[in-house]
Motif scaffolding. Sequence first.
Motif, PDB file in Angstrom:
ATOM      1  N   VAL A   1       1.202  -0.657  -0.073  1.00  0.00           N
ATOM      2  CA  VAL A   1       0.424   0.129  -0.009  1.00  0.00           C
ATOM      3  C   VAL A   1       0.591   1.236   0.093  1.00  0.00           C
ATOM      4  O   VAL A   1       1.657   1.604   0.756  1.00  0.00           O
ATOM      5  CB  VAL A   1      -1.229  -0.222   1.253  1.00  0.00           C
ATOM      6  CG1 VAL A   1      -2.101   1.616   1.260  1.00  0.00           C
ATOM      7  CG2 VAL A   1      -1.719  -1.649   1.108  1.00  0.00           C
ATOM      8  N   THR A   2       0.657   2.067  -0.952  1.00  0.00           N
ATOM      9  CA  THR A   2       1.636   3.218  -0.886  1.00  0.00           C
ATOM     10  C   THR A   2       1.389   4.465  -1.035  1.00  0.00           C
ATOM     11  O   THR A   2       1.870   5.618  -1.559  1.00  0.00           O
ATOM     12  CB  THR A   2       2.875   3.208  -2.624  1.00  0.00           C
ATOM     13  OG1 THR A   2       0.852   2.963  -3.688  1.00  0.00           O
ATOM     14  CG2 THR A   2       3.572   1.455  -2.523  1.00  0.00           C
ATOM     15  N   ASP A   3      -0.178   4.745  -1.028  1.00  0.00           N
ATOM     16  CA  ASP A   3      -0.924   5.875  -0.664  1.00  0.00           C
ATOM     17  C   ASP A   3      -0.823   5.973   0.424  1.00  0.00           C
ATOM     18  O   ASP A   3      -1.534   5.333   1.521  1.00  0.00           O
ATOM     19  CB  ASP A   3      -2.151   5.805  -1.105  1.00  0.00           C
ATOM     20  CG  ASP A   3      -2.897   6.709  -1.735  1.00  0.00           C
ATOM     21  OD1 ASP A   3      -2.605   7.784  -0.938  1.00  0.00           O
ATOM     22  OD2 ASP A   3      -3.758   7.059  -1.855  1.00  0.00           O
ATOM     23  N   PRO A   4      -0.474   7.260   1.061  1.00  0.00           N
ATOM     24  CA  PRO A   4       0.051   7.520   2.568  1.00  0.00           C
ATOM     25  C   PRO A   4      -1.549   7.582   3.200  1.00  0.00           C
ATOM     26  O   PRO A   4      -1.360   7.507   4.523  1.00  0.00           O
ATOM     27  CB  PRO A   4       0.816   9.053   2.833  1.00  0.00           C
ATOM     28  CG  PRO A   4       1.193   9.303   1.339  1.00  0.00           C
ATOM     29  CD  PRO A   4       0.779   7.976   1.003  1.00  0.00           C
ATOM     30  N   ARG A   5      -2.497   8.079   2.197  1.00  0.00           N
ATOM     31  CA  ARG A   5      -3.692   8.036   3.111  1.00  0.00           C
ATOM     32  C   ARG A   5      -4.361   6.966   3.472  1.00  0.00           C
ATOM     33  O   ARG A   5      -5.564   7.385   4.640  1.00  0.00           O
ATOM     34  CB  ARG A   5      -4.866   8.912   1.872  1.00  0.00           C
ATOM     35  CG  ARG A   5      -4.274  10.816   2.064  1.00  0.00           C
ATOM     36  CD  ARG A   5      -5.350  11.120   0.279  1.00  0.00           C
ATOM     37  NE  ARG A   5      -4.460  10.574  -0.475  1.00  0.00           N
ATOM     38  CZ  ARG A   5      -5.087  10.608  -2.613  1.00  0.00           C
ATOM     39  NH1 ARG A   5      -5.800  11.576  -2.303  1.00  0.00           N
ATOM     40  NH2 ARG A   5      -4.744   9.953  -3.097  1.00  0.00           N
ATOM     41  N   ASN A   6      -4.044   5.905   2.526  1.00  0.00           N
ATOM     42  CA  ASN A   6      -4.737   4.793   2.877  1.00  0.00           C
ATOM     43  C   ASN A   6      -3.967   3.952   3.914  1.00  0.00           C
ATOM     44  O   ASN A   6      -4.783   3.319   5.052  1.00  0.00           O
ATOM     45  CB  ASN A   6      -4.433   3.781   1.978  1.00  0.00           C
ATOM     46  CG  ASN A   6      -5.740   3.489   0.560  1.00  0.00           C
ATOM     47  OD1 ASN A   6      -7.159   4.082   1.086  1.00  0.00           O
ATOM     48  ND2 ASN A   6      -5.545   3.846  -0.125  1.00  0.00           N
ATOM     49  N   LEU A   7      -2.729   4.287   4.837  1.00  0.00           N
ATOM     50  CA  LEU A   7      -2.239   4.519   5.675  1.00  0.00           C
ATOM     51  C   LEU A   7      -3.221   4.850   6.610  1.00  0.00           C
ATOM     52  O   LEU A   7      -2.681   4.881   7.801  1.00  0.00           O
ATOM     53  CB  LEU A   7      -0.774   4.160   6.174  1.00  0.00           C
ATOM     54  CG  LEU A   7       0.156   4.752   7.295  1.00  0.00           C
ATOM     55  CD1 LEU A   7       0.186   3.489   7.726  1.00  0.00           C
ATOM     56  CD2 LEU A   7       1.448   4.572   6.762  1.00  0.00           C
ATOM     57  N   GLY A   8      -3.332   6.213   6.432  1.00  0.00           N
ATOM     58  CA  GLY A   8      -3.686   7.035   8.075  1.00  0.00           C
ATOM     59  C   GLY A   8      -5.561   6.552   8.231  1.00  0.00           C
ATOM     60  O   GLY A   8      -5.100   6.552   9.124  1.00  0.00           O
ATOM     61  N   ALA A   9      -5.891   5.754   6.838  1.00  0.00           N
ATOM     62  CA  ALA A   9      -7.587   5.798   7.441  1.00  0.00           C
ATOM     63  C   ALA A   9      -7.502   4.365   8.351  1.00  0.00           C
ATOM     64  O   ALA A   9      -7.665   4.341   8.495  1.00  0.00           O
ATOM     65  CB  ALA A   9      -7.931   5.650   6.027  1.00  0.00           C
ATOM     66  N   ALA A  10      -6.356   3.366   7.445  1.00  0.00           N
ATOM     67  CA  ALA A  10      -6.056   2.403   8.658  1.00  0.00           C
ATOM     68  C   ALA A  10      -5.790   2.211   9.922  1.00  0.00           C
ATOM     69  O   ALA A  10      -6.440   1.756  10.642  1.00  0.00           O
ATOM     70  CB  ALA A  10      -5.069   1.390   8.187  1.00  0.00           C
ATOM     71  N   VAL A  11      -4.870   3.375  10.391  1.00  0.00           N
ATOM     72  CA  VAL A  11      -4.593   3.358  11.376  1.00  0.00           C
ATOM     73  C   VAL A  11      -6.043   3.866  12.033  1.00  0.00           C
ATOM     74  O   VAL A  11      -6.292   4.043  13.535  1.00  0.00           O
ATOM     75  CB  VAL A  11      -3.718   4.763  11.501  1.00  0.00           C
ATOM     76  CG1 VAL A  11      -3.079   5.352  12.459  1.00  0.00           C
ATOM     77  CG2 VAL A  11      -2.035   4.253  10.979  1.00  0.00           C
TER      78      VAL A  11
END
Length: 313
Positions: free
Chosen positions: A172-182
């Motif tokens: 997963v390379t989109d930081p927004r997806n990482l933030g959403a997962a957090v």
Amino acid sequence: MAANNRRMSGKKGAQVGSGGQRRKGLEGKGPTPPAEARKGHKKNRIAGAQARQAVRRPAPRGRGGKGTSEMVVGRNPVVEALREGVPAVTLYVQQFIDNDERVREALQLVADRGGVHLMEAPRPELDRMTNGLNHQGLVLQVPPYEYAHPEDLANGAYDEGQDPLIVALDGVTDPRNLGAAVRSVSAFGGHGVLVPERRAAGMTAGAWKSSAGTAARTPVARCTNLTRALEAYKKQGIAVVGLAADGEHEIGDLEALGGPVVIVVGSEGKGLSRLVGETCDYRVRIPMPGGAESLNAGVAAGIVLYEAARRRG
């Protein structure tokens, strides 16, 4: 008498009958700004040099490693980052900047937060720091993120007397997806997010903003090899569940979600990588009667986390 008056007029001090013409010269100019913000002061030069070195030097490695220092540039991005509580080291303000409401809000947010250096810098210096980006006179330096170690996520759950509930992101390379997962992990009582060190999004300012502040209390761990980290979890008795469109199980039927589990979410386009998919104990699918081919990582993680939280209810 006239001669005497001429002699008196040559003396220093206000003349008799001056009407307080020098009163403005005696008025104060407000509180003295801190030494770090006063141009030419030794502490101002030291703080500026330290900030520039922090941007250039490689980040030290801890148990989970550190990210790199980041610059948020532009008036709207800086204000949004400060509103969302993104960690910050220094706010750089261009000399003789046009003081609009965004500049004033950024300065007020920094003052209210405390602990953030305020530095005035000439435009050429800001151009150099941002590699010529359109900074609009505002640059916010974000410190390197301190990642947890993968073991810390499971150990944190056991310390609370709970079964680990962890989300791992594969490709997963989109930081927004990482933030959403957090954010989803925080909402459903999870214990952290695991990301690979390479070819994956890290905890940038964009990820912080997408997490809506939950990154401050939900750890993100980083590993050099995701497959090995998942194998280590399996040895601790933690089930590894991968999301796949062609998975053998539906999320509503998988009892393993009620126990210690790592939920692995792949990228929206490619899904799970081959080795990670082979490492999973179970591959599950999310029923989508609407016919969509896939969900982004943040949404998919939230759906499975809800099912896991429901079973633990």
